[in-house]
Scaffold this active site. Structure first.
Site, mmCIF file in Angstrom:
data_model
loop_
_atom_site.group_PDB
_atom_site.id
_atom_site.type_symbol
_atom_site.label_atom_id
_atom_site.label_comp_id
_atom_site.label_asym_id
_atom_site.label_seq_id
_atom_site.Cartn_x
_atom_site.Cartn_y
_atom_site.Cartn_z
ATOM 1 N N ASP A 110 -43.599 -7.841 -0.996
ATOM 2 C CA ASP A 110 -44.732 -7.617 -1.874
ATOM 3 C C ASP A 110 -45.495 -8.905 -2.154
ATOM 4 O O ASP A 110 -46.716 -8.943 -2.099
ATOM 5 C CB ASP A 110 -44.289 -6.951 -3.194
ATOM 6 C CG ASP A 110 -43.095 -7.644 -3.852
ATOM 7 O OD1 ASP A 110 -42.609 -8.654 -3.323
ATOM 8 O OD2 ASP A 110 -42.646 -7.157 -4.905
ATOM 9 N N ASP A 113 -43.767 -16.167 -3.546
ATOM 10 C CA ASP A 113 -43.802 -17.114 -4.665
ATOM 11 C C ASP A 113 -43.238 -18.444 -4.159
ATOM 12 O O ASP A 113 -43.983 -19.290 -3.667
ATOM 13 C CB ASP A 113 -43.031 -16.519 -5.850
ATOM 14 C CG ASP A 113 -43.083 -17.400 -7.083
ATOM 15 O OD1 ASP A 113 -43.898 -18.344 -7.113
ATOM 16 O OD2 ASP A 113 -42.310 -17.178 -8.027
ATOM 17 N N ARG A 176 -43.713 -0.339 -11.912
ATOM 18 C CA ARG A 176 -43.886 -0.211 -10.456
ATOM 19 C C ARG A 176 -44.866 0.906 -10.105
ATOM 20 O O ARG A 176 -45.505 0.878 -9.065
ATOM 21 C CB ARG A 176 -42.553 0.094 -9.775
ATOM 22 C CG ARG A 176 -41.529 -1.025 -9.869
ATOM 23 C CD ARG A 176 -40.379 -0.761 -8.902
ATOM 24 N NE ARG A 176 -39.203 -1.559 -9.193
ATOM 25 C CZ ARG A 176 -39.004 -2.795 -8.770
ATOM 26 N NH1 ARG A 176 -39.927 -3.409 -8.058
ATOM 27 N NH2 ARG A 176 -37.893 -3.436 -9.068
HETATM 28 P P1 IMP Z 1 -39.812 -15.929 -3.817
HETATM 29 O O1 IMP Z 1 -38.478 -15.775 -3.138
HETATM 30 O O2 IMP Z 1 -39.778 -16.994 -4.867
HETATM 31 O O3 IMP Z 1 -40.969 -16.116 -2.858
HETATM 32 O O4 IMP Z 1 -40.053 -14.628 -4.662
HETATM 33 C C1 IMP Z 1 -40.511 -13.457 -4.097
HETATM 34 C C2 IMP Z 1 -39.898 -12.255 -4.789
HETATM 35 O O5 IMP Z 1 -39.957 -12.389 -6.196
HETATM 36 C C3 IMP Z 1 -40.701 -11.036 -4.434
HETATM 37 O O6 IMP Z 1 -39.981 -10.274 -3.498
HETATM 38 C C4 IMP Z 1 -40.854 -10.283 -5.726
HETATM 39 O O7 IMP Z 1 -39.869 -9.271 -5.792
HETATM 40 C C5 IMP Z 1 -40.555 -11.258 -6.808
HETATM 41 N N1 IMP Z 1 -41.798 -11.709 -7.488
HETATM 42 C C6 IMP Z 1 -42.437 -12.893 -7.348
HETATM 43 N N2 IMP Z 1 -43.531 -12.964 -8.115
HETATM 44 C C7 IMP Z 1 -43.606 -11.786 -8.776
HETATM 45 C C8 IMP Z 1 -44.556 -11.241 -9.719
HETATM 46 O O8 IMP Z 1 -45.562 -11.854 -10.113
HETATM 47 N N3 IMP Z 1 -44.291 -9.983 -10.159
HETATM 48 C C9 IMP Z 1 -43.212 -9.255 -9.750
HETATM 49 N N4 IMP Z 1 -42.310 -9.716 -8.862
HETATM 50 C C10 IMP Z 1 -42.509 -10.975 -8.371
HETATM 51 MG MG MG Z 2 -38.868 -8.595 -4.077
#
Ligand code: IMP
Ligand code: MG
Length: 193
Positions: A110, A113, A176
């Site tokens: 989705d 980050d 969601r």
């Molecule tokens: P990363 O591993 O830090 O890139 O985080 C990505 C995961 O964190 C995604 O699969 C999302 O499930 C969750 N995530 C990151 N940012 C958000 C947000 O703003 N809202 C909801 N879920 C998020």
């Molecule tokens: Mg996720």
């Protein structure tokens, strides 16, 4: 902020401060994204490995726009413990994709980050013997503090570093089912980090 569509889910009352990306913009962008993805796989075959649960709605809307011989598998990754808004070390998927050797794989999530979730899944896919592993996210957060972060190959929307919900994304397991990408009143103006 996109004010053109109204919050339709009364159940969430005043939790939502506004719509960041409307369902109409999402749909239009998905058409473009699907075209790019389709053109990237001229052999006409693709295996998608998607991260649950957040990517579920994006995934279902995206794959119906892909005129390819498509296989689908899902992995479950958890990086946000209950009601956290800053991601932790993603934990190892509890289910992993099956028949990957020699396949061209697109990893779908989705939102990007820190990039840890996508990198974790991409690594698993490559070590399972996939011929290629590209990545696709609906949104990518701007993170100037992480200059070495990996970029996704296909990105729907670049957004500021803020916490978003709806269209599959949750906060504390709620929101969601909102049809638009929304901002929470409780977290408006910050990301909780
Ligand atoms: P990363 O591993 O830090 O890139 O985080 C990505 C995961 O964190 C995604 O699969 C999302 O499930 C969750 N995530 C990151 N940012 C958000 C947000 O703003 N809202 C909801 N879920 C998020
Ligand atoms: Mg996720």
């Amino acid at each position: 902020m996109d004010e053109s569509s109204l919050i339709s889910h009364e159940a969430y009352g005043r939790d939502i401060v506004g719509v960041l990306i409307s369902r109409h913009r999402i749909a239009a962008r998905l058409d473009e994204l699907a075209k790019c993805i389709t053109e990237t796989y001229p052999e006409g075959e693709l295996t998608i490995v998607a991260a649950l649960t957040g990517a579920m709605i994006f995934l279902s809307d995206l794959i119906r726009r892909l005129p390819l011989r498509l296989r689908l598998d899902v992995v479950r990754v958890s990086s946000y413990p209950h009601r956290a808004t800053a991601s932790r070390e993603p934990s190892v998927p509890i289910a992993s994709a099956g028949d990957l050797p020699g396949r061209h794989v697109l990893v779908v999530d989705d939102i990007l980050d820190t990039g840890k979730t996508l990198e974790l899944i991409r690594g698993l896919v490559l070590s399972a013997g996939a011929a290629s592993a590209r990545t696709c996210v609906l949104m990518s957060k701007r993170r100037d503090d992480l200059p070495a972060r990996v970029a996704a190959d296909f990105v729907g929307f670049d957004i500021e570093d803020q916490f978003v919900v709806g269209y599959g994304l949750d906060y504390g397991d709620l929101y969601r089912n909102l049809p638009d990408i929304c901002l929470l009143r409780e977290l408006a103006g910050g990301n909780g980090r």
